[in-house]
Design a protein around this motif. Structure first.
Motif, PDB file in Angstrom:
ATOM      1  N   LEU A 193       0.484  -0.028  12.539  1.00 39.98           N
ATOM      2  CA  LEU A 193      -1.031   0.329  12.196  1.00 39.98           C
ATOM      3  C   LEU A 193      -1.102   1.799  11.618  1.00 39.98           C
ATOM      4  O   LEU A 193      -1.756   2.066  10.787  1.00 39.98           O
ATOM      5  N   PHE A 194      -0.069   2.737  12.142  1.00 39.70           N
ATOM      6  CA  PHE A 194      -0.129   4.042  11.517  1.00 39.70           C
ATOM      7  C   PHE A 194       0.238   3.665   9.882  1.00 39.70           C
ATOM      8  O   PHE A 194      -0.437   4.592   8.923  1.00 39.70           O
ATOM      9  N   MET A 195       0.964   2.938   9.531  1.00 47.29           N
ATOM     10  CA  MET A 195       1.570   2.813   8.196  1.00 47.29           C
ATOM     11  C   MET A 195       0.371   2.408   7.532  1.00 47.29           C
ATOM     12  O   MET A 195      -0.020   2.948   6.437  1.00 47.29           O
ATOM     13  N   ILE A 196      -0.224   1.241   8.216  1.00 49.10           N
ATOM     14  CA  ILE A 196      -1.449   0.575   7.223  1.00 49.10           C
ATOM     15  C   ILE A 196      -2.291   1.521   7.060  1.00 49.10           C
ATOM     16  O   ILE A 196      -3.159   1.718   5.999  1.00 49.10           O
ATOM     17  N   ALA A 197      -2.708   2.297   8.217  1.00 47.23           N
ATOM     18  CA  ALA A 197      -3.813   3.510   7.982  1.00 47.23           C
ATOM     19  C   ALA A 197      -3.457   4.539   7.148  1.00 47.23           C
ATOM     20  O   ALA A 197      -4.273   4.831   5.965  1.00 47.23           O
ATOM     21  N   GLY A 198      -2.280   5.182   6.892  1.00 48.48           N
ATOM     22  CA  GLY A 198      -1.652   5.927   5.813  1.00 48.48           C
ATOM     23  C   GLY A 198      -1.954   5.191   4.538  1.00 48.48           C
ATOM     24  O   GLY A 198      -2.338   5.799   3.372  1.00 48.48           O
ATOM     25  N   VAL A 199      -1.469   3.992   4.332  1.00 45.26           N
ATOM     26  CA  VAL A 199      -1.586   3.074   2.954  1.00 45.26           C
ATOM     27  C   VAL A 199      -3.192   3.015   2.557  1.00 45.26           C
ATOM     28  O   VAL A 199      -3.515   3.419   1.238  1.00 45.26           O
ATOM     29  N   CYS A 200      -4.010   2.971   3.425  1.00 46.43           N
ATOM     30  CA  CYS A 200      -5.230   2.759   3.190  1.00 46.43           C
ATOM     31  C   CYS A 200      -5.935   4.149   2.911  1.00 46.43           C
ATOM     32  O   CYS A 200      -6.641   4.466   1.918  1.00 46.43           O
ATOM     33  N   LEU A 201      -5.700   5.216   3.440  1.00 49.59           N
ATOM     34  CA  LEU A 201      -5.859   6.546   3.068  1.00 49.59           C
ATOM     35  C   LEU A 201      -5.619   7.100   1.863  1.00 49.59           C
ATOM     36  O   LEU A 201      -6.409   7.606   0.869  1.00 49.59           O
ATOM     37  N   VAL A 202      -4.119   6.546   1.422  1.00 47.91           N
ATOM     38  CA  VAL A 202      -3.849   6.865   0.201  1.00 47.91           C
ATOM     39  C   VAL A 202      -4.576   6.108  -1.053  1.00 47.91           C
ATOM     40  O   VAL A 202      -4.887   6.691  -2.094  1.00 47.91           O
ATOM     41  N   ASP A 203      -4.593   4.848  -0.888  1.00 51.02           N
ATOM     42  CA  ASP A 203      -5.437   4.110  -1.634  1.00 51.02           C
ATOM     43  C   ASP A 203      -6.732   4.660  -1.821  1.00 51.02           C
ATOM     44  O   ASP A 203      -7.198   4.680  -3.128  1.00 51.02           O
ATOM     45  N   SER A 204      -7.563   5.019  -0.774  1.00 53.06           N
ATOM     46  CA  SER A 204      -9.004   5.440  -0.801  1.00 53.06           C
ATOM     47  C   SER A 204      -9.027   6.666  -1.787  1.00 53.06           C
ATOM     48  O   SER A 204     -10.032   7.018  -2.612  1.00 53.06           O
ATOM     49  N   SER A 205      -8.262   7.435  -1.564  1.00 56.12           N
ATOM     50  CA  SER A 205      -8.126   8.889  -2.003  1.00 56.12           C
ATOM     51  C   SER A 205      -7.813   8.704  -3.740  1.00 56.12           C
ATOM     52  O   SER A 205      -8.359   9.211  -4.555  1.00 56.12           O
ATOM     53  N   ALA A 206      -6.852   7.848  -4.039  1.00 58.55           N
ATOM     54  CA  ALA A 206      -6.741   7.302  -5.416  1.00 58.55           C
ATOM     55  C   ALA A 206      -7.911   6.771  -6.013  1.00 58.55           C
ATOM     56  O   ALA A 206      -8.313   7.147  -7.230  1.00 58.55           O
ATOM     57  N   GLN A 207      -8.533   5.997  -5.352  1.00 56.17           N
ATOM     58  CA  GLN A 207     -10.087   5.543  -6.079  1.00 56.17           C
ATOM     59  C   GLN A 207     -10.836   6.321  -6.068  1.00 56.17           C
ATOM     60  O   GLN A 207     -11.762   6.424  -6.915  1.00 56.17           O
ATOM     61  N   ARG A 208     -11.094   7.398  -5.002  1.00 54.71           N
ATOM     62  CA  ARG A 208     -11.867   8.556  -5.261  1.00 54.71           C
ATOM     63  C   ARG A 208     -11.608   9.380  -6.410  1.00 54.71           C
ATOM     64  O   ARG A 208     -12.656   9.774  -7.233  1.00 54.71           O
ATOM     65  N   ARG A 209     -10.378   9.773  -6.805  1.00 53.93           N
ATOM     66  CA  ARG A 209      -9.992  10.538  -7.860  1.00 53.93           C
ATOM     67  C   ARG A 209     -10.490   9.763  -9.122  1.00 53.93           C
ATOM     68  O   ARG A 209     -10.898  10.015 -10.172  1.00 53.93           O
TER      69      ARG A 209
END
Length: 260
Positions: A16-32
């Motif tokens: 779950l922690f890895m999935i949450a980290g991947v989601c955070l990385v993806d959302s930050s990239a989309q925001r950029r």
């Protein structure tokens, strides 16, 4: 059993922690990516505060509006000329025209006076010359009349015979006849000269009379012109004095002491 469940729980939490980290990385990239692609936003429209005018502002605005309207009306409808000013201007122009007319008349009168003076001078010179000629004619006529009287006296028979008494001749009648014809011929020439002088004297007397009339007429005209010029000068002086406005009296200086 308990060890295996703990291991599974740890594996699940890590997943779950890895999935949450991947989601955070993806959302930050989309925001950029969205930040690079996002267009600039439109300026925010804010409603200004509504100003409530005071009564003084309304009065000033009304006054400025009336002034603007008056200026517009003045520009649209220029001020009509004052009738009194127009009358005064007309009177001034009329007086100027009258003065110019008077000056022109005076100049013409002066020119006529100069012409009359020249004519008077010529008439007086002509009259003087003719009087001198008349005196010469009269003197010549007097001499010829005296000679005619002498010839009449000499033509008497006794005077002819007395004048021929000193000549010794056998035919005295021929000498007397010759003397008589000589005296009569001279008397005829004197008579013709007297007739010519009489005609010249008559013409000169008539010409002198005409010149005297012309001189008298020109003198009267010049005297009348001089009298008219003097009268005009007096009239102009009186009119000038009448049009002069009296000088304004100086205003009394204020008293330094207070009035009771």
């Amino acid at each position: 059993m308990p060890k295996r469940s703990i291991r599974q729980i740890a594996i699940a939490a890590l997943a779950l922690f890895m999935i949450a980290g991947v989601c955070l990385v993806d959302s930050s990239a989309q925001r950029r990516r969205r930040k690079h692609r996002r267009r600039p936003s439109a300026p925010r429209i804010t409603n200004p505060a509504i100003y409530q005018p005071s009564p003084n502002d309304n009065a000033n605005s009304n006054t400025s509006g009336e002034t603007a309207n008056n200026n517009e009306n003045a520009n649209a409808n220029p001020q009509s000329p004052d009738p009194e000013a127009m009358k005064q201007t007309i009177r001034t122009l009329s007086s100027q025209v009258d003065r110019l007319t008077d000056k022109i008349g005076q100049m013409e009168e002066a020119q006529r006076s100069l012409v009359d003076l020249e004519r008077l001078s010529r008439a007086e010179q002509r009259a003087s010359s003719m009087r001198t000629e008349l005196r010469e004619v009269q003197a010549r006529e007097s001499d010829l009349q005296a000679r005619a009287e002498e010839l009449d006296y000499a033509l008497k028979p006794e005077n002819i015979e007395r004048s021929m008494a000193g000549y010794g001749t056998t035919h005295p009648e021929d000498l007397r006849e010759q003397r008589r014809r000589q005296l009569e011929g001279e008397k005829e020439r004197v008579r013709k000269q007297l007739a010519q002088l009489g005609s010249s004297r008559t013409q000169l007397e008539q010409a002198i009379a005409g010149a005297d009339v012309e001189v008298e007429r020109l003198r009267k005209r010049l005297d009348a012109a001089d009298a008219a010029a003097i009268q005009n000068a007096k009239t102009n002086a009186q009119s000038t004095e009448g049009t002069k406005q009296p000088a304004p009296k100086p205003a009394p200086s204020p008293s330094p002491y207070p009035t009771p």
